[in-house]
Design a protein around this motif. Structure first.
Motif: not given
Lengths: 289, 285
Positions: B53-71
């Motif tokens: 839920i915290y992740g959803r609050a931060l990015v608003g969707s189930p996908y994070s561009e920044n995480l994709a770049r890092l991991a």
């Protein structure tokens, strides 16, 4: 319990003596004091790092849409500092009589010529004093490490809201004390309530996220969340301290609601505890381990 | 298996039977507390839920561009859940083995247990395996539920490789468990110590974030922990669809940790046990 001034002063003295005794016992275990002062930073830091991993900085656009403020770091620092009071009500006040049972001193305490509530109030008071110390250390350390940006000029109002929340938590502590005196084994119950509060209350994420995440059900989850005094308290404190925060509950509503739940929980806690104590005495199970 | 002081000289087969019997006893005891069973089954779901839920609050969707770049994956839900699964095994070893002997001390059965003509390590292994077995069951239940609710994107074809990789990590977890069991045997009060270690692991292990976001000092400490490699390896296999050859770089340090922690664990436990027997405080509360 008599309600004349002299009796009230004596009851107050009993409560203060209990609080002093509890603080003294706590200070005899300096490792635990250090643990509770520092460890919450270890629980907060993963949320800050997760934020950095997901958004690449300390500001989140999605957070701004949900909470008005994009500064999720300050948001979570405030949340985890206030959450310390919930842990204290659950694991401190809730377990206080069970600890006397473990130490074999519960019967002696219950035959003292004062009200049980003075003793319980004293225990809760000592927890509040210690937790305020822990929360202040945690807030200071977190601000130093991660940088909290708050409106210091509103600190007085925020502290007033926290005091109201502490009173409501005393009520929850009383309810749990009664239940634990009755059913003994508290670990699972406390862990469950602790985790439930942590998940549904806006400790780390804005209340509106529940609607975003759960859809239609989210509204009902938010209603469950509001039952716990932590939610209106967090809404009010963030409205006072966090620049541009847009609360789900209006500050006046949050504070009035907090005052109401304080009254409800305290009354319910005192009633439940009195009933349970009578039952346990009748069963002769006060000291049963 | 070499007999220890007070233990008899049993063959490997008999010691394996001891492990099985202890495992069975621990499972029977565990099932006698249904509220705790329910708690173990459901609570980790709530822990994962709050991170998701915290992740959803931060990015608003189930996908994070920044995480994709890092991991190499932006699916933070699967990323976090795989991290939680592997770390829950590390935690179950920590709590399970450190609590194992302390629990016997509480019940007053430690001395009788130590008088049994078998190796202490068979007893400890039985306790560790029971704790891992229950963790596995709950993890399976949680994965099923999470897949149903959140749609977990895991390469199930790689599951046998992931389990194989986990088996490589297992001896190091057990070795750390032996060391903790020894320390608790002597110092008795384990909760502060294990709570501290658990909190430290929660910070240092890459459960809900990649190692690259940790400050360099913390990152170095993280590299000293076997569960870090286990999480990274299993994540590569289960989420990034890597082959076994691609995670070999992570398996090599794990094998080193296996040898190191198993030897250290056996040595520490044997030393603490001798100390406690000499002091005569084995059954002390």
């Amino acid at each position: 319990m008599k309600l004349d001034a002299a009796s009230m002063i004596l009851e107050l003295k009993a409560a203060v003596s209990t609080a002093r005794k509890e603080i003294l016992i706590n200070l005899r275990y300096p490792l635990w004091v250090v643990f509770w002062a520092i460890m919450p930073i270890f629980w907060l830091a993963p949320f800050v790092f997760q934020g950095h991993a997901l958004v690449g900085g300390r500001l989140s656009e999605s957070f701004r849409e949900l909470a008005g403020s994009s500064d999720y770091v300050t948001f979570t620092i405030i949340g985890s500092s206030l959450y310390a009071y919930v842990m204290s009500a659950l694991w401190g006040t809730g377990l206080s009589l069970r600890r006397e049972q473990w130490g074999g001193t519960l019967e002696t305490i219950l035959i003292a010529p004062c009200s049980r509530f003075s003793i319980l109030f004293g225990k809760a008071l000592s927890d509040s004093v210690l937790t305020t110390f822990y929360a202040a250390v945690q807030f200071a350390l977190a601000s130093l490490l991660f940088g909290a940006r708050i409106r210091v000029e509103n600190l007085f109002f925020a502290v007033s809201a926290v005091l109201l929340m502490i009173l409501a938590l005393y009520g929850i502590g009383l309810i749990l004390s009664g239940l634990i005196l009755m059913y003994r084994e508290p670990g699972a119950l406390l862990n469950f309530v602790d985790t439930l509060i942590y998940t549904v209350c806006p400790v780390n994420y804005p209340l509106r996220t529940l609607m975003l995440f759960f859809g239609g059900v989210g509204y009902y989850v938010a209603m469950v969340s509001i039952v716990f005094p932590l939610t209106p308290a967090l809404e009010a404190v963030r409205a006072f301290l966090l620049p541009s925060f847009n609360p789900y509950l209006n500050v006046a509503i949050a504070l009035s609601y907090l005052a109401a739940v304080t009254l409800v929980f305290l009354t319910l806690g005192m009633l439940l505890f009195s009933v349970v104590e009578k039952k346990v005495r009748r069963r002769g199970a006060v000291e049963a381990y | 298996m070499k007999p220890t002081e007070g233990g008899g000289a049993l063959g490997l087969f008999d010691e394996a039977r001891v492990v099985g019997v202890v495992l069975k006893k621990e499972l029977v005891l565990y099932l006698r507390y249904p509220v705790w069973v329910l708690f173990d089954a459901l609570m980790p779901l709530l822990w994962v839920l709050s991170l998701v839920i915290y992740g959803r609050a931060l990015v608003g969707s189930p996908y994070s561009e920044n995480l994709a770049r890092l991991a190499n994956t932006g699916d933070y839900v699967s990323f976090t859940i795989v991290g939680m699964i592997v770390s829950s095994f590390a935690y179950s070893t920590l709590w399970g083995m450190s609590y194992a002997l302390r629990g016997e001390q509480w019940s007053g059965t430690l001395e009788s247990t130590f008088l049994a003509p078998c190796s202490r390590f068979s007893i400890l292994l039985g306790k560790a395996f029971s704790s891992m077995l229950t963790t596995s069951l709950w993890v399976f239940l949680q994965i099923s539920l999470v897949s149903l609710v959140f749609g977990l994107n895991v390469k199930f074809l790689n599951l046998p490789f992931a389990m194989l990789f986990f088996l490589v990590a297992l001896p190091s977890f057990i070795g750390i468990g032996f060391s903790l069991a020894g320390v608790v045997l002597d110092f008795k009060e384990h909760s502060a110590f294990v709570n501290f270690l658990s909190s430290l692991l929660g910070l240092l292990l890459p459960i809900s974030y990649p190692l690259s976001v940790l400050p360099p000092v913390l990152r170095y400490f993280s590299y000293l922990l076997p569960p870090t490699y286990a999480i990274e390896g299993m994540r590569s296999l289960l989420i990034m669809d890597s082959g076994l050859n691609e995670v070999m770089g992570l398996a090599v340090p794990l094998i080193f940790f296996d040898v190191f922690w198993l030897s250290a664990g056996i040595m520490i436990f044997a030393r603490e046990e001798r100390r406690v027997l000499k002091k005569g405080t084995l059954g002390y509360y």
